[in-house]
Design an enzyme around this catalytic site. Structure first.
Site, short mmCIF file in Angstrom:
data_model
loop_
_atom_site.label_atom_id
_atom_site.label_comp_id
_atom_site.label_asym_id
_atom_site.label_seq_id
_atom_site.Cartn_x
_atom_site.Cartn_y
_atom_site.Cartn_z
N HIS A 110 -6.45 9.41 -0.21
CA HIS A 110 -7.06 9.31 1.00
C HIS A 110 -6.13 9.93 2.23
O HIS A 110 -6.74 9.91 3.38
CB HIS A 110 -7.66 7.90 1.33
CG HIS A 110 -6.60 6.77 1.35
ND1 HIS A 110 -6.25 6.17 0.18
CD2 HIS A 110 -5.73 6.58 2.20
CE1 HIS A 110 -5.28 5.55 0.32
NE2 HIS A 110 -4.73 5.58 1.81
N ASP B 126 0.93 5.07 -0.18
CA ASP B 126 0.25 6.26 -0.14
C ASP B 126 0.92 7.40 -0.80
O ASP B 126 2.08 7.68 -0.39
CB ASP B 126 0.14 6.78 1.40
CG ASP B 126 -0.87 5.89 2.18
OD1 ASP B 126 -1.87 5.71 1.85
OD2 ASP B 126 -0.43 5.44 3.13
N HIS C 139 0.88 -1.15 -0.08
CA HIS C 139 0.02 0.00 0.02
C HIS C 139 0.97 1.44 -0.02
O HIS C 139 1.49 1.58 1.05
CB HIS C 139 -0.79 0.09 1.27
CG HIS C 139 -1.85 1.07 1.36
ND1 HIS C 139 -2.82 1.32 0.39
CD2 HIS C 139 -1.85 2.37 2.15
CE1 HIS C 139 -3.46 2.55 0.74
NE2 HIS C 139 -2.90 2.98 1.71
N ASP D 21 -7.81 1.12 1.93
CA ASP D 21 -7.70 2.04 2.97
C ASP D 21 -8.49 3.27 3.17
O ASP D 21 -8.50 4.11 4.11
CB ASP D 21 -5.93 2.63 3.02
CG ASP D 21 -5.51 3.19 4.33
OD1 ASP D 21 -6.03 3.00 5.35
OD2 ASP D 21 -4.53 4.06 4.17
N ASP E 2 1.68 -1.17 4.42
CA ASP E 2 2.04 -0.01 3.83
C ASP E 2 3.67 -0.01 3.54
O ASP E 2 4.10 -0.61 4.14
CB ASP E 2 1.81 1.02 4.96
CG ASP E 2 0.62 1.44 5.61
OD1 ASP E 2 -0.62 0.73 4.67
OD2 ASP E 2 0.37 2.32 6.25
ZN LIG Z 1 -3.30 4.59 2.83
#
Ligand SMILES: [Zn+2]
Length: 1137
Positions: A571, A175, A173, A287, A424
Site C-alpha cells: 500500500h 511497510d 506494522h 493501513d 509502525d
Molecule cells: Zn503501511
C-alpha cells in the site's frame, strides 16, 4: 457422488481455481491403466482430510469443469506432427486463412444472462453502502474527546452478569518500503523486531504477537539458523505467534488488479505451507487507504473466516459505531446467498496506533503506550506521558484504562473487546518489549484479580479475539452461521477514504502513473511467462527426452518476478506514496523482472515452436528468439527493436496470451518499406507500412503492421521477406496546424493527401466513424455504423490546481483549488492524420500531451473500440494535475460505474453534498456511464482516478505534479514525474430495447428503493473481451539474425477457444512442477449487441457440460496438495493435504 448431473453455474464474479496437472489437460489419457474411478477415489480421500463443508459438491462440480475444459484440448502430438494450427479446410479465405470464419452473431442463450439479470434483495438486517452514502450528511461536528465521534457513556453494572473480555493484540506494522526501501527497513528495523520476538515471547507464555507481511518474514527466515526456526515453530504451535492474512504484503486495495492480489496471496500462503505448515485464519489490514470487497472475497475463498479493516471514512465509522454495525458479515454485492460472507471487524477510531485503539480518548490511550515513557525517543502529543505501572498507581491506572475499554465496548454488540497494541515498526528493541508486556501484564493481573471490575483482560492474537467473539454469539469457530447472530450483513465498498475534514485520499489513485502502468506490463508478461512455462513443461514431459530447456532457472526467474510484483502491491508501492528513492527501488525490481520473464517467454516459446526438438539449445546471452521491444531503463518507455533483413527471410513468432482465438494487429519496426509478410502456410498477408515520425520529420525505420491470427494460448509463425508486394501498402498522411494543412517535402516513400480546410477529419472502419476537429485533433463525434447513429463525444484535456489552504494536494490527497480549467496550449498543436488499409489514426502533439486516436480496420473486437494513447509530460509544471475529460450526449445523470480491482463493477453516484475530490474513485480496469439507449465505457491499461462530475461526462486524471507534502508522513511532494504513456479503449455500445431496459430498471428499483441504484452492474461480453485485448496484447518475437533459421511450426495447445466468458487468470506452476489453473467465469450483461464480434468462442450457457470421461494421472495425489480448487459457487478454496 454423481458426476453426471447437470447444474447451473452462476457465473459472474466467480473464480474458479482448478489444480491439476497440465499433463492431464494436454494428454490423451490411458484409461486402461488408470480407470476413472480410481482417480475420483484418490481425490476424495485427499479432500475428506480437509475441513471444508461442501467439498463433495465442489469436487463434482470441479470435475465437470475440468472435463469440459479438457474437451477443448487436443493432443499435442498431432499438432506437432501436422505443423498446422487448424485443419486444412479453413486455410484459404483471404485474410482469414488461419482462423475459421466467426459467426455474424455470437450465440448467447438466456441461461448466459441469468446471473447478470438477477435481482438481489438486501438481507433484513442488511447494510448497503450505496444507501449509507445517501443517508449520511457528511457533516463534521466536534465530537469531544473522540473528535470524529460522540460521547460514550455506560452504567457501572453493565458487565455484572457477563464480564468484559479484553484481547490486547500486539502488532508491528512493517511497510515493505515507504520512507526506506524494503531492504533498508529489514536491515534497520524488521530483523530486530523478529529476532527480539523469538526471545521475548519465549520469556512468558502469556505474551502474544501477530505478523502479516510474508515478504519480510521469509527474508528473515532465510537468515536465521535451524534452532531459531524451531523456536518460531514452537511459538506458532503454542498460539503465541499468529500469522494474519499471510500475503506477501498488505496490499493496496484501490489500484491493485485481482491477478496480482491473488498472486501475492498465493506466494505468501505457499511459503507458509512449505515452511511453517500453517494456514492463516484471519485477515489484518490496518493501513490500506480504503477497502474493497474483492479482497474480502479473495480472503474468504483462500479459507479465511475473519478479517479486520481500519481506513474507512470517518463519517461512515461514526455512523456504524452509533448503529453498532462495526462488525458485520461482508457479502459481495452480486451474491444471492451467504456463500461469500466473511466476518469483518472495522476499527472505530482515527488510526491503528495506540492512542486510537484502547478507547475513544487518545489523550488517555497514549498514556498506555509504554514506548512513550518519559526519557524515550517519542512522547505523547497530548502532553500527558505514560507512567510505569507500580503497586502504587496500578489501581488508578487500571481503572482509567478499563474506562476506555468499556467505552469502546459500547460501540459493539458483544462483551468481547479488541484492543490492538502497536504501530509502525514497533518492538524493534528488547526494552520496548519489556515496557509494553510487563506494564500491561501488571494491569491485566490487577484487573483479573478484582472480580468487582467484571473484566478478563489478556494478550491475544487476532484469531483469539475472533474465536471469543464467535463463541460469545453462539457462532461456530469458522462458519458463517449468520442465522444465530446478531451481526448485520454488509455489501459494498469503502472508497473514497477520508481521515479528517475534506481530506479525501483520491490523489493516490493516480500518483506516479508511470509505475502503475509498469505494474500492468509486468502482470501481463508474468502471466504469459507462467502459462508458456507450464505448457513447455507439459510438452517436454510428453517429448520425454533429456534436453537443454532451463526449467529450474526459469522457475527461479518466475519466483523472483512473482515476489517483485507482490512487493509492488504493497500500500505504499503501487499507490505511488513512497519516497523518491523507494520508488526507484520498486521500479528497478519491476524492470528487472520484466526482463527476466521475457527470458522465460522466449526460451519457452523457442521450445514450443521448434519443429525438431533435438535441435533445441539454450544460450541466455544469445537467445534464438528476441522480443520486439526493449525498455532501456526502469523509468523509460519501451522502444521497438528494429528488425533488419537482407536476403534471408526473418521469422516472427507471435504469442496469443488470451485463451480465445484472436485477430489483432502486430506492429514491428523494419528498415525497408518493401516487405512481404507470409503466414505459416505461405500465404501473403495484407500489411501496412507507416512512417515513424519525430516532429515533422520522417525517419527510417518504418512501422510494419499486419493482422496476426493466433490460436488460443498459441504461437503463430510469420515470415518477413524483402521485396515489392502489392498486398503491402503504404499509409497516407495529412498534417495540420491551426486548421491549415502543412506540406511536407521529405516524405520519401509516403504520400500526402488533402481535404477541404474547414471540414472535420474523418477516420473510419467497418464499425465506427470518428469526426475529429482539424484545429485541435480531438474527437468530437462518434458514429456507430450498425445503426447509423451519431453521438456527440468530445475529448478534452483539463488542469486542476491545488487549494490555497494550508493543506494542499500531495501523494495521497487530492485537494483541488476549484473545478478544472480547460487545457488551452499556447501554441496550436500539430495534428497528423494517418490513413491506411489496416489502421487510421490522428496524432495531436500538444506541449504536455501527445494524444493518439486510432481505429483498427479489423472486423470484431479490435475494430469495435477506439484506441486512445496519451503520452503525458508535465515535468515543467508546478502544482498541476492533468486530466482527460470525455463529454457525451448520454443522459447518465449522477450515475456512473467503476470497477473494483478489475474483478467486479461498483455502481457510483456523484454526490453534490461531497467535495469534488470525494467523487473520484479508483478505476482499475474500466469506468462507464449509460442511459437507456447506450453505454460509453473507457477501458484502461493502468489504474487511475476517475469521476463523472456532470451527466454524460467522464474524467480521468493522467498525471499529477505536486510541490509539497500532504502531512501523512511521507515528507515530500511528487516531483519525480516521468514521461508516461497511458492507454485506453473507448467503447460505445447500444443498449437493448427501451422496453426491456425499463422492465429491468423497474425490477431493480423495487428491490433497492432507498437509493434507486442497483448495487451491481456488468460489462458486456464485448467490453470484457476488449479489456482482455488491451491488457494482454499479442507478444511478438523475432528469430535472431545470426543463427541459421531454425525450422519452426505453429503451436496450438487447445483445440478450441475457451468459452468467451471464461478467463484463464493464470496457469501458475506451484513448487516448480505442479501447475495451478486459476479460472474466472465472468458475468456479463446481455443487453448489448452480440453482432459482428468476430469471436470464435462460445459462452458457457450457464451450464457446464456433462462429462463422459475423467482425465487421470499418476501424480494425482501430488496435484491436489496445498492448492486451490474450482467451483462455480465458492471456488479458490485452499486445501492443505
Ligand atoms: Zn503501511
Amino acid at each position: 457422488m454423481k458426476l453426471s448431473r447437470q447444474f447451473t453455474v452462476f457465473g459472474s464474479a466467480i473464480f474458479c481455481v482448478v489444480v491439476f496437472s497440465l499433463y492431464l489437460m494436454l494428454d490423451h489419457i490411458d484409461h486402461s491403466k488408470n480407470p476413472n474411478g480410481e482417480r475420483i477415489q484418490k481425490v476424495s480421500t485427499v479432500l475428506r482430510l480437509s475441513i471444508h463443508y461442501h467439498l463433495e459438491r465442489l469436487l463434482a462440480e470441479n470435475n465437470e469443469i475440468i472435463g469440459n475444459i479438457r474437451d477443448s484440448v487436443i493432443n499435442l502430438r498431432e499438432t506437432v506432427k501436422d505443423g498446422k494450427m487448424f485443419p486444412e479446410g479453413n486455410m484459404s479465405q483471404g485474410d482469414l486463412e488461419l482462423l475459421p470464419p466467426a459467426p455474424a452473431l455470437l450465440p448467447i442463450h438466456s441461461e448466459d444472462c441469468q446471473f447478470a439479470a438477477r435481482t438481489y434483495s438486501k438481507a433484513a438486517d442488511g447494510v448497503q453502502m450505496l444507501d449509507v452514502y445517501d443517508l449520511l450528511s457528511f457533516d463534521n461536528p466536534d465530537g469531544g474527546v473522540w473528535k470524529q465521534g460522540f460521547d460514550i457513556s455506560y452504567q457501572d453494572n453493565e458487565w455484572d452478569n457477563e464480564p468484559l473480555q479484553v484481547f490486547v493484540v500486539p502488532h508491528s506494522h512493517n511497510d515493505p518500503g515507504w520512507l526506506k526501501t524494503f531492504d533498508d527497513y529489514y536491515r534497520d528495523q524488521t530483523q530486530h523486531i523478529l529476532n527480539n520476538m523469538v526471545v521475548k515471547l519465549h520469556e512468558d507464555s502469556r505474551r502474544k504477537m501477530i505478523w502479516s507481511e510474508i515478504s519480510y518474514f521469509s527474508k528473515w527466515w532465510d537468515n536465521i539458523d535451524e534452532q531459531k526456526r524451531d523456536a518460531v515453530r514452537r511459538l506458532i504451535e503454542s498460539g503465541q505467534l499468529e500469522v494474519a492474512t499471510g500475503g506477501w504484503v498488505m496490499p493496496d486495495e484501490a489500484n491493485t488488479h485481482y491477478f496480482a492480489l491473488i498472486d501475492q496471496l498465493v506466494e505468501g500462503h505457499q511459503w507458509l505451507e512449505r515452511n511453517l505448515g500453517v494456514k492463516p485464519k484471519t485477515g489484518w489490514a490496518v493501513d490500506p487507504f480504503g477497502h474493497t470487497p474483492t479482497q474480502a472475497y479473495l480472503l474468504r475463498q483462500a479459507g479465511l473466516s475473519n478479517m479486520l479493516i481500519q481506513r474507512v471514512h470517518y463519517s461512515v465509522k461514526k455512523h456504524f459505531a452509533s448503529q453498532k454495525t462495526l462488525e458485520f458479515f461482508w457479502r459481495q454485492n452480486w451474491d444471492q446467498d451467504s456463500s461469500s460472507d466473511i466476518l469483518c471487524h472495522m476499527m472505530p477510531f482515527y488510526s491503528y496506533d495506540v492512542p486510537h485503539t484502547c478507547g475513544p480518548d487518545p489523550k488517555i490511550c497514549c498514556q498506555f503506550d509504554f514506548k512513550r515513557l518519559p526519557g524515550g525517543r517519542i512522547s505523547c502529543p497530548w502532553r500527558i506521558p505514560p507512567q510505569a505501572i507500580t503497586d502504587n498507581n496500578v489501581q488508578e491506572r487500571a481503572q482509567t484504562l478499563l474506562d476506555q475499554y468499556r467505552k469502546k465496548s459500547k460501540l459493539f454488540r458483544t462483551n468481547v473487546l479488541l484492543a490492538p497494541l502497536g504501530d509502525d515498526f514497533r518492538y524493534t528493541e528488547a526494552v520496548e518489549w519489556d515496557q509494553q508486556f510487563e506494564n500491561y501484564q501488571k494491569l491485566f493481573d490487577y484487573m483479573n484479580s478484582h472480580p468487582e471490575l467484571h473484566v478478563q483482560a489478556q494478550f491475544g492474537t487476532i484469531s483469539d479475539y475472533f474465536e471469543a467473539l464467535r463463541k460469545s454469539t453462539g457462532m461456530d469457530p469458522v462458519g458463517m452461521n449468520v442465522g444465530q447472530l446478531a451481526l448485520p450483513v454488509l455489501s459494498g465498498d469503502f472508497f473514497t477514504y477520508a481521515d479528517r475534514d475534506d481530506h479525501y485520499w483520491s490523489g493516490y489513485f493516480t500518483s506516479r502513473p508511470f509505475y502503475k502502468r509498469l505494474d500492468r506490463v509486468l502482470e501481463s508478461h508474468l502471466r504469459a511467462a507462467e502459462v508458456l512455462y507450464s505448457l513447455t513443461l507439459a510438452n517436454i514431459q510428453k517429448y520425454g527426452q533429456p534436453n537443454d530447456y532451463p526449467a529450474v532457472d526459469n522457475y527461479k526467474l518466475l519466483t523472483e518476478a512473482r515476489r517483485n510484483l507482490g512487493l509492488f502491491q504493497h500500500h505504499d508501492a503501487i499507490t505511488g506514496t513512497g519516497k523518491d528513492w523507494v520508488v526507484v527501488d520498486y521500479g528497478t525490481r519491476l524492470f528487472h523482472s520484466i526482463l527476466n520473464v521475457k527470458r522465460v517467454i522466449v526460451s519457452s516459446a523457442h521450445w514450443l515452436v521448434l519443429k525438431d526438438k533435438q535441435t533445441y539449445y539454450h544460450d541466455p546471452s544469445n537467445p534464438v528468439l528476441q522480443m520486439d521491444d526493449v525498455q532501456p531503463a526502469q523509468d523509460a518507455l519501451p522502444r521497438k527493436i528494429i528488425f533488419e533483413f537482407f536476403t534471408v527471410p526473418r521469422l516472427l513468432v507471435v504469442y496469443n496470451p488470451t485463451e480465445q482465438a484472436r485477430m489483432s494487429m502486430v506492429t514491428v519496426y523494419v528498415t525497408t518499406p518493401k516487405v512481404r509478410v507470409l503466414n505459416a502456410v505461405g500465404h501473403v498477408v495484407r500489411a501496412q507500412v507507416s512512417a515513424v515520425w519525430n516532429d515533422l520529420m520522417v525517419f527510417i525505420p518504418r512501422q510494419l503492421s499486419f493482422v496476426a491470427q493466433a490460436a488460443p494460448l498459441g504461437l503463430s509463425v510469420y515470415q518477413l521477406m524483402e521485396g515489392m508486394e502489392p498486398r503491402t501498402e503504404a499509409a497516407k498522411y495529412m498534417i495540420l496546424q491551426d486548421g491549415r494543412q502543412i506540406s511536407i517535402s521529405e516524405l520519401e516513400h509516403f504520400q500526402q493527401f488533402y481535404q477541404q480546410d474547414a471540414a472535420p477529419v474523418h477516420i473510419e472502419n467497418p464499425h465506427l466513424k470518428l469526426s475529429i476537429s482539424t484545429a485541435t485533433g480531438l474527437l468530437e463525434k462518434m458514429s456507430l455504423k450498425e445503426d447509423d447513429s451519431e453521438h456527440l463525444i468530445k475529448v478534452e484535456f483539463v488542469w486542476y490546481g491545488t487549494t490555497s489552504n494550508k493543506d494542499k494536494s500531495g501523494a495521497y490527497l487530492f485537494l483541488p483549488d476549484k473545478e478544472a480549467t480547460i487545457y488551452s496550449p499556447s501554441q496550436p498543436p500539430v495534428v497528423r492524420v494517418t490513413k491506411g488499409p489496416l489502421f487510421s489514426e490522428v496524432t495531436t502533439t500538444f506541449t504536455h500531451i501527445t494524444h493518439t486516436l486510432r481505429l483498427y480496420n479489423i472486423q470484431g473486437v479490435e475494430g469495435q473500440s477506439v484506441e486512445i494513447c496519451n503520452t503525458v509530460d508535465i515535468r515543467g509544471e508546478t502544482n498541476h494535475e492533468i486530466a482527460m475529460r470525455i463529454t457525451s450526449d448520454l443522459n447518465s445523470k449522477d450515475r456512473f460505474f467503476t470497477d473494483l480491482n478489475g474483478y467486479q463493477v461498483q455502481p457510483r453516484k456523484t454526490l453534490a453534498k461531497l467535495p469534488l475530490q470525494a467523487n473520484f474513485y479508483p478505476m482499475t480496469s474500466m469506468v462507464y456511464l449509460q442511459d437507456s439507449s447506450a453505454r460509453l465505457s473507457l477501458l484502461t491499461a493502468q489504474s487511475l482516478g476517475a469521476a463523472s462530475l456532470k451527466s454524460g461526462q467522464l474524467e480521468v486524471i493522467m498525471d499529477r505534479r505536486l510541490n509539497q507534502d500532504d502531512n501523512r508522513g511521507l515528507g515530500q511532494g511528487v516531483l519525480d514525474n516521468k514521461i508516461t504513456a497511458n492507454s485506453f479503449r473507448l467503447l460505445l455500445e447500444k443498449r437493448s430495447s427501451a422496453e426491456e431496459t425499463f422492465l429491468k430498471m423497474l425490477l431493480n428499483h423495487n428491490s433497492h428503493c432507498n437509493s434507486g441504484v442497483a448495487p451491481y452492474s456488468y460489462p458486456s461480453i464485448l467490453s470484457h473481451m476488449s479489456y482482455m485485448y488491451l491488457n494482454h496484447p499479442l507478444i511478438s518475437m523475432a528469430v535472431s539474425q545470426r543463427s541459421e533459421s531454425p525450422s519452426l511450426t505453429p503451436y496450438s495447445p487447445l483445440s478450441a477457444s475457451f468459452p468467451c466468458d471464461m478467463h484463464l487468470v493464470n496457469l501458475r506452476a506451484i513448487q516448480s512442477k505442479v501447475p495451478a489453473l486459476i479460472l474466472h467465469r465472468k458475468g456479463f450483461d446481455c443487453g448489448f449487441s452480440n453482432r459482428n464480434t468476430a469471436l470464435l468462442c462460445t459462452t458457457t450457457r450457464g451450464k457446464v457440460k456433462q462429462i463422459t470421461r475423467l482425465p487421470t494421472h499418476r501424480h494425482t495425489s501430488l496435484i491436489y496438495r496445498g492448492v486451490a480448487y474450482i467451483s462455480p459457487k465458492d471456488c479458490l478454496t485452499w486445501l492443505w493435504g
